[in-house]
Design a protein around this motif. Structure first.
Motif, mmCIF file in Angstrom:
data_model
loop_
_atom_site.group_PDB
_atom_site.id
_atom_site.type_symbol
_atom_site.label_atom_id
_atom_site.label_comp_id
_atom_site.label_asym_id
_atom_site.label_seq_id
_atom_site.Cartn_x
_atom_site.Cartn_y
_atom_site.Cartn_z
ATOM 1 N N HIS A 42 9.918 21.394 3.678
ATOM 2 C CA HIS A 42 9.656 21.286 5.058
ATOM 3 C C HIS A 42 10.569 20.106 5.456
ATOM 4 O O HIS A 42 10.534 19.398 6.423
ATOM 5 N N GLY A 43 11.821 20.106 4.955
ATOM 6 C CA GLY A 43 13.069 19.131 5.511
ATOM 7 C C GLY A 43 12.741 17.684 5.219
ATOM 8 O O GLY A 43 13.653 16.851 5.430
ATOM 9 N N TRP A 44 11.782 17.457 4.470
ATOM 10 C CA TRP A 44 11.621 16.028 3.981
ATOM 11 C C TRP A 44 12.762 15.625 3.108
ATOM 12 O O TRP A 44 13.311 16.323 2.187
ATOM 13 N N LYS A 45 13.621 14.258 3.152
ATOM 14 C CA LYS A 45 14.487 13.976 2.358
ATOM 15 C C LYS A 45 13.932 12.678 1.461
ATOM 16 O O LYS A 45 13.121 11.903 1.944
ATOM 17 N N ALA A 46 14.668 12.238 0.655
ATOM 18 C CA ALA A 46 14.303 11.233 -0.448
ATOM 19 C C ALA A 46 15.509 10.002 -0.372
ATOM 20 O O ALA A 46 16.425 10.359 0.178
ATOM 21 N N GLY A 47 14.779 8.787 -0.587
ATOM 22 C CA GLY A 47 15.833 7.837 -0.841
ATOM 23 C C GLY A 47 15.008 6.558 -1.594
ATOM 24 O O GLY A 47 14.013 6.683 -2.147
ATOM 25 N N PHE A 48 16.024 5.871 -2.131
ATOM 26 C CA PHE A 48 15.900 4.634 -2.991
ATOM 27 C C PHE A 48 16.640 3.396 -2.575
ATOM 28 O O PHE A 48 17.715 3.354 -2.313
ATOM 29 N N ALA A 49 15.777 2.346 -2.968
ATOM 30 C CA ALA A 49 16.125 1.009 -2.449
ATOM 31 C C ALA A 49 15.627 -0.008 -3.430
ATOM 32 O O ALA A 49 14.614 0.230 -4.216
ATOM 33 N N GLU A 50 16.138 -1.223 -3.120
ATOM 34 C CA GLU A 50 15.889 -2.433 -3.817
ATOM 35 C C GLU A 50 16.144 -2.492 -5.443
ATOM 36 O O GLU A 50 15.329 -2.505 -6.325
ATOM 37 N N TYR A 51 17.495 -2.094 -5.675
ATOM 38 C CA TYR A 51 18.108 -1.866 -6.793
ATOM 39 C C TYR A 51 19.513 -2.270 -6.908
ATOM 40 O O TYR A 51 20.108 -2.169 -5.658
ATOM 41 N N ASN A 154 25.394 -7.253 -0.354
ATOM 42 C CA ASN A 154 25.755 -8.090 -1.747
ATOM 43 C C ASN A 154 25.626 -7.498 -3.107
ATOM 44 O O ASN A 154 24.751 -7.777 -3.839
ATOM 45 N N ASN A 155 25.930 -6.255 -3.020
ATOM 46 C CA ASN A 155 25.856 -5.424 -4.305
ATOM 47 C C ASN A 155 24.508 -4.863 -4.681
ATOM 48 O O ASN A 155 23.994 -4.478 -5.807
ATOM 49 N N TYR A 156 23.677 -4.735 -3.563
ATOM 50 C CA TYR A 156 22.192 -4.436 -3.723
ATOM 51 C C TYR A 156 21.803 -3.430 -3.040
ATOM 52 O O TYR A 156 22.116 -3.605 -1.514
ATOM 53 N N TYR A 157 21.043 -2.284 -2.941
ATOM 54 C CA TYR A 157 20.681 -1.396 -2.178
ATOM 55 C C TYR A 157 19.273 -1.901 -1.380
ATOM 56 O O TYR A 157 18.331 -2.204 -2.325
ATOM 57 N N LYS A 158 19.545 -1.903 -0.028
ATOM 58 C CA LYS A 158 18.385 -2.259 0.604
ATOM 59 C C LYS A 158 18.053 -1.406 1.644
ATOM 60 O O LYS A 158 18.656 -0.472 1.863
ATOM 61 N N ILE A 159 16.713 -1.060 2.191
ATOM 62 C CA ILE A 159 16.191 -0.208 3.079
ATOM 63 C C ILE A 159 16.622 -0.962 4.570
ATOM 64 O O ILE A 159 16.448 -2.034 4.732
ATOM 65 N N ASN A 160 16.952 -0.278 5.546
ATOM 66 C CA ASN A 160 17.442 -0.822 6.868
ATOM 67 C C ASN A 160 16.292 -0.953 7.906
ATOM 68 O O ASN A 160 16.519 -1.086 9.082
ATOM 69 N N ILE A 161 14.994 -0.770 7.254
ATOM 70 C CA ILE A 161 14.012 -0.989 8.175
ATOM 71 C C ILE A 161 12.975 -2.150 7.743
ATOM 72 O O ILE A 161 13.144 -2.514 6.633
ATOM 73 N N ASP A 162 11.928 -2.377 8.343
ATOM 74 C CA ASP A 162 11.054 -3.475 7.961
ATOM 75 C C ASP A 162 9.858 -3.040 7.309
ATOM 76 O O ASP A 162 8.945 -2.718 8.146
ATOM 77 N N LYS A 163 9.816 -2.899 5.850
ATOM 78 C CA LYS A 163 8.866 -2.510 5.540
ATOM 79 C C LYS A 163 8.035 -3.585 4.773
ATOM 80 O O LYS A 163 6.734 -3.381 4.337
ATOM 81 N N ALA A 164 8.564 -4.653 4.733
ATOM 82 C CA ALA A 164 8.103 -6.065 4.038
ATOM 83 C C ALA A 164 7.959 -5.815 2.603
ATOM 84 O O ALA A 164 8.366 -4.801 2.087
ATOM 85 N N ASP A 165 7.410 -6.619 1.746
ATOM 86 C CA ASP A 165 7.715 -6.625 0.431
ATOM 87 C C ASP A 165 6.171 -6.223 -0.373
ATOM 88 O O ASP A 165 5.202 -6.843 0.282
ATOM 89 N N GLN A 166 6.448 -5.377 -1.401
ATOM 90 C CA GLN A 166 5.201 -5.199 -2.180
ATOM 91 C C GLN A 166 3.841 -4.784 -1.304
ATOM 92 O O GLN A 166 4.118 -3.855 -0.605
ATOM 93 N N ASN A 167 2.597 -5.568 -1.281
ATOM 94 C CA ASN A 167 1.461 -5.360 -0.755
ATOM 95 C C ASN A 167 1.527 -5.810 0.615
ATOM 96 O O ASN A 167 0.322 -6.112 1.172
ATOM 97 N N GLN A 168 2.605 -6.185 1.259
ATOM 98 C CA GLN A 168 2.396 -6.620 2.727
ATOM 99 C C GLN A 168 2.938 -5.586 3.547
ATOM 100 O O GLN A 168 3.785 -4.663 3.072
ATOM 101 N N SER A 169 2.446 -5.703 4.780
ATOM 102 C CA SER A 169 2.819 -4.734 5.864
ATOM 103 C C SER A 169 4.135 -5.324 6.823
ATOM 104 O O SER A 169 3.857 -6.527 7.307
#
Length: 246
Positions: A42-51, A154-169
């Motif tokens: 259905h046109g969904w795409k994937a991505g990975f971050a924080e590595y 800084n040689n690290y993949y990050k997501i460009n939106i605010d998802k917060a960390d771990q079990n935070q919103s």
């Protein structure tokens, strides 16, 4: 919760924010979407971050995305969207995204997202600190005008939106639970999570304003603090957009 229940959730979603009930001219508008990944992605795409962005480090994460048959023991012969990664650094975000483009322009919506996935994260595995590994893999859902992408800082993949960390919103994504299973569960078991009012502990609202073209991006993902390999098979994603409009 099935799709018909989601329509009810759409009506309940307006309760997340206070509004006047005295105005008899208000009308509730509902936009509902359901994606079953058996026949299509259905046109969904994937991505990975924080590595690490270092090629050698990236290879060690074994990142994979595929529209494929679910593992044996779940639904034989049924396809799903598989995301997999070997979390080397104790922090890995694996996500799916899709743009919805037929909403009303410049309009605020309450969004309820339900996720059905197959997980093998049973509670039998314990980390070196005595924590349950499966409970350290957090599921999040969200909506944003900006397309979620992974960027290098800084040689690290990050997501460009605010998802917060771990079990935070964050402002763009909310935490709706983990992907753990009861100890007695067989390998790979279907679970359902959502941010609906029916979720007793994680019924956080998602509020998004569509852009001038009536578009927003949906995003679903796991934010893992567990060192090791995790594979999840997304079978269905449903979303209800609701608003009160004069």
């Amino acid at each position: 919760m099935n799709l018909s229940s989601l329509f009810c959730v759409g009506f309940l979603a307006v309760l997340f924010m206070s509004c006047s009930t005295d105005d008899k001219d208000e009308q509730l508008r509902i936009f509902s979407y359901s994606f079953d990944f058996n026949n299509s992605d259905h046109g969904w795409k994937a991505g990975f971050a924080e590595y690490s962005a270092d090629p050698a480090d990236t290879a060690a994460y074994e990142l994979k995305f595929q529209h494929t048959i679910q593992p044996l023991g779940v639904n034989r012969g049924i396809k799903a969207l598989m995301l997999s990664g070997n979390n080397q650094g104790g922090d890995l975000f694996m996500y799916l995204k899709k743009q919805i483009s037929d909403l009303e322009p410049n309009t605020s919506y309450y969004v309820t997202i339900e996720v059905e996935l197959a997980s093998d994260a049973n509670n039998g595995q314990v980390t070196g600190t005595g924590e349950v590994a499966a409970e350290k893999i957090y599921l999040k859902v969200g909506a944003t005008q900006t397309e979620p992408i992974s960027v290098v800082e800084n040689n690290y993949y990050k997501i460009n939106i605010d998802k917060a960390d771990q079990n935070q919103s964050g402002t763009d994504m909310v935490f709706i639970g983990d992907i753990s299973l009861p100890k007695e569960s067989p390998t790979y078991t279907i679970i359902n999570q959502s941010n609906s009012p029916y979720n007793k502990y994680y019924n956080a609202p998602i509020i998004i304003t569509s852009d001038k073209h009536g578009a927003v991006w949906l995003i679903v993902g796991t934010d893992s603090n567990f060192k090791g390999k995790t594979s999840v098979y997304y079978t269905k994603i449903s979303a209800v957009f609701s608003l009160t409009k004069k």
